[in-house]
Design an enzyme around this catalytic site. Structure first.
Site, PDB file in Angstrom:
ATOM      1  N   GLU A  98      13.070   0.846  -4.323  1.00 24.05           N
ATOM      2  CA  GLU A  98      12.159  -0.297  -4.152  1.00 24.05           C
ATOM      3  C   GLU A  98      11.955  -1.027  -5.480  1.00 24.05           C
ATOM      4  O   GLU A  98      11.851  -0.408  -6.532  1.00 24.05           O
ATOM      5  CB  GLU A  98      10.810   0.221  -3.646  1.00 24.05           C
ATOM      6  CG  GLU A  98       9.801  -0.885  -3.398  1.00 24.05           C
ATOM      7  CD  GLU A  98       8.695  -0.421  -2.481  1.00 24.05           C
ATOM      8  OE1 GLU A  98       8.990  -0.055  -1.328  1.00 24.05           O
ATOM      9  OE2 GLU A  98       7.545  -0.398  -2.932  1.00 24.05           O
ATOM     10  N   LYS A 119      12.205   0.546 -12.381  1.00 24.03           N
ATOM     11  CA  LYS A 119      12.675   1.358 -13.515  1.00 24.03           C
ATOM     12  C   LYS A 119      14.096   1.852 -13.230  1.00 24.03           C
ATOM     13  O   LYS A 119      14.269   2.909 -12.599  1.00 24.03           O
ATOM     14  CB  LYS A 119      11.740   2.558 -13.725  1.00 24.03           C
ATOM     15  CG  LYS A 119      10.367   2.146 -14.233  1.00 24.03           C
ATOM     16  CD  LYS A 119       9.491   3.367 -14.413  1.00 24.03           C
ATOM     17  CE  LYS A 119       8.093   2.963 -14.824  1.00 24.03           C
ATOM     18  NZ  LYS A 119       7.079   3.883 -14.307  1.00 24.03           N
TER      19      LYS A 119
HETATM   20  P1  FAD Z   1      -1.524  -1.999  10.168  1.00 24.76           P
HETATM   21  O1  FAD Z   1      -0.413  -1.239  10.806  1.00 24.76           O
HETATM   22  O2  FAD Z   1      -1.915  -3.290  10.792  1.00 24.76           O
HETATM   23  O3  FAD Z   1      -2.783  -1.037  10.072  1.00 24.76           O
HETATM   24  C1  FAD Z   1      -3.918  -1.385   9.304  1.00 24.76           C
HETATM   25  C2  FAD Z   1      -5.115  -0.579   9.778  1.00 24.76           C
HETATM   26  O4  FAD Z   1      -5.525  -1.040  11.058  1.00 24.76           O
HETATM   27  C3  FAD Z   1      -4.836   0.916   9.955  1.00 24.76           C
HETATM   28  O5  FAD Z   1      -6.011   1.610   9.620  1.00 24.76           O
HETATM   29  C4  FAD Z   1      -4.515   1.052  11.440  1.00 24.76           C
HETATM   30  O6  FAD Z   1      -4.793   2.347  11.909  1.00 24.76           O
HETATM   31  C5  FAD Z   1      -5.479   0.001  12.033  1.00 24.76           C
HETATM   32  N1  FAD Z   1      -4.983  -0.618  13.254  1.00 24.76           N
HETATM   33  C6  FAD Z   1      -3.732  -1.040  13.524  1.00 24.76           C
HETATM   34  N2  FAD Z   1      -3.693  -1.601  14.758  1.00 24.76           N
HETATM   35  C7  FAD Z   1      -4.952  -1.549  15.251  1.00 24.76           C
HETATM   36  C8  FAD Z   1      -5.557  -1.974  16.492  1.00 24.76           C
HETATM   37  N3  FAD Z   1      -4.849  -2.556  17.449  1.00 24.76           N
HETATM   38  N4  FAD Z   1      -6.900  -1.772  16.646  1.00 24.76           N
HETATM   39  C9  FAD Z   1      -7.646  -1.173  15.689  1.00 24.76           C
HETATM   40  N5  FAD Z   1      -7.123  -0.735  14.500  1.00 24.76           N
HETATM   41  C10 FAD Z   1      -5.790  -0.927  14.312  1.00 24.76           C
HETATM   42  N6  FAD Z   1       1.236  -4.138   0.726  1.00 24.76           N
HETATM   43  C11 FAD Z   1       1.570  -5.366   0.213  1.00 24.76           C
HETATM   44  O7  FAD Z   1       0.694  -6.203  -0.020  1.00 24.76           O
HETATM   45  N7  FAD Z   1       2.868  -5.692  -0.056  1.00 24.76           N
HETATM   46  C12 FAD Z   1       3.891  -4.830   0.188  1.00 24.76           C
HETATM   47  O8  FAD Z   1       5.053  -5.156  -0.061  1.00 24.76           O
HETATM   48  C13 FAD Z   1       3.590  -3.539   0.733  1.00 24.76           C
HETATM   49  N8  FAD Z   1       4.560  -2.636   1.025  1.00 24.76           N
HETATM   50  C14 FAD Z   1       4.238  -1.438   1.606  1.00 24.76           C
HETATM   51  C15 FAD Z   1       5.271  -0.538   1.959  1.00 24.76           C
HETATM   52  C16 FAD Z   1       4.968   0.697   2.533  1.00 24.76           C
HETATM   53  C17 FAD Z   1       6.088   1.635   2.913  1.00 24.76           C
HETATM   54  C18 FAD Z   1       3.621   1.062   2.761  1.00 24.76           C
HETATM   55  C19 FAD Z   1       3.282   2.394   3.363  1.00 24.76           C
HETATM   56  C20 FAD Z   1       2.591   0.179   2.434  1.00 24.76           C
HETATM   57  C21 FAD Z   1       2.885  -1.081   1.870  1.00 24.76           C
HETATM   58  N9  FAD Z   1       1.885  -2.000   1.545  1.00 24.76           N
HETATM   59  C22 FAD Z   1       2.217  -3.231   1.004  1.00 24.76           C
HETATM   60  C23 FAD Z   1       0.463  -1.660   1.757  1.00 24.76           C
HETATM   61  C24 FAD Z   1      -0.039  -2.102   3.144  1.00 24.76           C
HETATM   62  O9  FAD Z   1      -0.013  -3.523   3.234  1.00 24.76           O
HETATM   63  C25 FAD Z   1      -1.477  -1.582   3.307  1.00 24.76           C
HETATM   64  O10 FAD Z   1      -1.464  -0.190   3.403  1.00 24.76           O
HETATM   65  C26 FAD Z   1      -2.298  -2.217   4.417  1.00 24.76           C
HETATM   66  O11 FAD Z   1      -3.658  -1.856   4.217  1.00 24.76           O
HETATM   67  C27 FAD Z   1      -1.906  -1.784   5.825  1.00 24.76           C
HETATM   68  O12 FAD Z   1      -0.756  -2.363   6.231  1.00 24.76           O
HETATM   69  P2  FAD Z   1      -0.056  -1.910   7.623  1.00 24.76           P
HETATM   70  O13 FAD Z   1       1.095  -2.801   7.828  1.00 24.76           O
HETATM   71  O14 FAD Z   1       0.161  -0.456   7.648  1.00 24.76           O
HETATM   72  O15 FAD Z   1      -1.241  -2.308   8.651  1.00 24.76           O
END
Ligand code: FAD
Length: 289
Positions: A17, A270
C-alpha cells in the site's frame, strides 16, 4: 487485471500500500517511492484516498503510474463520507479513463469538523453505486477486532455481509498483531455465509511514532510479545525497524502456512521495508516476476 482474478489463483499473493501526498510539494517523493515498490512486482498495489479532499486528487494519478507503466494492478481507494454522488461519478469516470479496474470502496472516517456532503451513510451504498457504474472489481474494508463505532462484533459482521451482498468481490482487513484474532474472525464470517476472499492487512511497525498512533486507535490488541519488542527496541530506530520487519514477516509466514493466501502489507511509502519483506519471503512466494 482484476484483483478478484488474482486472488482466485489459489496461491499466496503479496500486495503493498502507498498513500498519496497531502500537498503537491511531496508528490515526486511519493511517486518515486511508489515506483520503487512497484519494481518489486507485487501482485497488486493499493493507493489510499484522503476522505476530506486533500490527497484525493493524487490517488488516481499514482494508481495510473503503477497500472500503466509497471503493469502492477492498482487498487484505488475511494471514500464517500464527504462526497456527493456527482463527485463519486466523476472519480469513477477518471479511474475508467486511466484504465484502473479495481476500487476499494470505503465510507471513510467522519470528519471531526463535520461532513461537507450527506449523500452516503455507509460503504455499502457506495458499493451499489460503483457496481452500477461499470465493470469494476470492488473491495471493501473489514475489521477482525470490530470497527470502533460498532455496537458489537456480531453487528459488524452483519454489516460486512451487506457490503458483500451489495457486490464487493473481496475484503481487506484492518491491521492486527495477533493472527489468532484473524483465524477466529475467518471462522465467524464463514459461518455467517461470507465467502469472498479475505486479504490480511499486515503493518510492519518500524518506528516509535507509528506505535503511538496504533495505540491511539482503540481496539487494536497488542500481544505481550509485541509490547516486549517495542519496550526493548522502541528507542533504537534501526533495531526497531529490524525487529518490526521480522515480526511482520513471522506473522505473514504463519498466515500463509495456515492457508491465508492474500497478504497486504501496509508499507507506508517505504520501499526499503517492502523490499526486505519481499526478500524474507523469497522462497515462500518464489522468485520475483
Ligand atoms: P462502513 O462499512 O460503512 O462501516 C462504518 C460503520 O458503520 C461500522 O461501524 C459498521 O459496522 C457500521 N455500519 C455499516 N453499515 C451499517 C448499517 N446499514 N446500519 C448501521 N451501521 C452500519 N480511510 C480513508 O479515509 N482512506 C483510505 O484510503 C482508507 N483505506 C482503508 C483501507 C482498509 C483496508 C481499512 C480497513 C480502512 C481504511 N480506511 C481508509 C479507514 C476507513 O475509512 C474507516 O475505518 C471508516 O471509519 C469506516 O469505513 P468502512 O468502509 O469500513 O465503513
Amino acid at each position: 487485471m482484476k484483483i478478484r482474478d488474482i486472488l482466485s489463483q489459489g496461491r499466496p499473493t503479496l500486495s503493498f500500500e502507498v498513500f498519496p501526498p497531502k500537498t503537491e510539494d511531496h508528490y515526486e517523493t511519493v511517486e518515486t517511492a511508489a515506483r520503487q515498490i512497484a519494481g518489486l512486482s507485487p501482485d497488486f498495489m493499493s493507493v489510499t484516498y484522503g476522505a476530506g479532499g486533500g490527497t484525493s486528487r493524487y490517488t488516481a494519478e499514482i494508481a495510473a503510474v503503477l497500472n500503466n507503466e509497471y503493469q502492477v494492478p492498482a487498487l484505488a481507494h475511494l471514500t464517500c463520507v464527504s462526497s456527493t454522488r456527482d463527485h463519486v461519478r466523476h472519480v469513477l469516470e477518471e479511474l475508467k479513463e486511466r484504465g484502473i479496474e479495481n476500487v476499494l470502496a470505503l465510507r471513510g472516517d467522519i470528519p471531526p469538523d463535520g461532513r461537507i456532503a450527506h449523500d452516503y451513510r455507509y460503504a455499502s451504498e457506495l458499493i451499489c453505486d460503483i457496481r452500477r457504474s461499470g465493470d469494476f472489481c470492488i473491495g471493501a474494508a473489514c475489521y477482525p477486532e470490530g470497527h470502533v463505532e460498532s455496537a458489537n462484533k456480531t453487528a459488524d459482521i452483519t454489516y460486512l455481509k451487506e457490503k458483500v451482498e451489495a457486490g464487493c468481490d473481496f475484503v481487506t482487513t484492518q491491521m492486527f498483531f495477533d493472527n489468532n484474532i484473524l483465524y477466529n474472525y475467518l471462522y465467524r464470517i464463514r459461518e455467517r455465509g461470507i465467502t469472498v476472499p479475505v486479504v490480511a492487512g499486515i503493518m510492519p511497525v518500524t518506528n516509535g511514532s507509528q506505535i503511538k498512533r496504533i495505540c491511539q486507535m482503540s481496539g487494536t490488541y497488542l500481544p505481550s510479545r509485541f509490547k516486549a519488542m517495542v519496550d526493548r527496541f522502541g528507542d533504537r530506530p534501526a533495531a526497531m525497524k529490524q525487529a518490526g520487519i521480522a515480526y511482520a514477516t513471522e506473522q505473514i509466514i504463519d498466515l500463509i502456512a495456515n492457508g491465508v493466501n492474500g497478504i497486504h502489507v501496509y508499507s507506508m511509502n517505504k520501499p526499503d521495508v517492502a523490499a526486505r519483506i519481499r526478500e524474507n519471503l523469497s522462497e515462500i512466494l518464489g522468485p520475483q516476476r
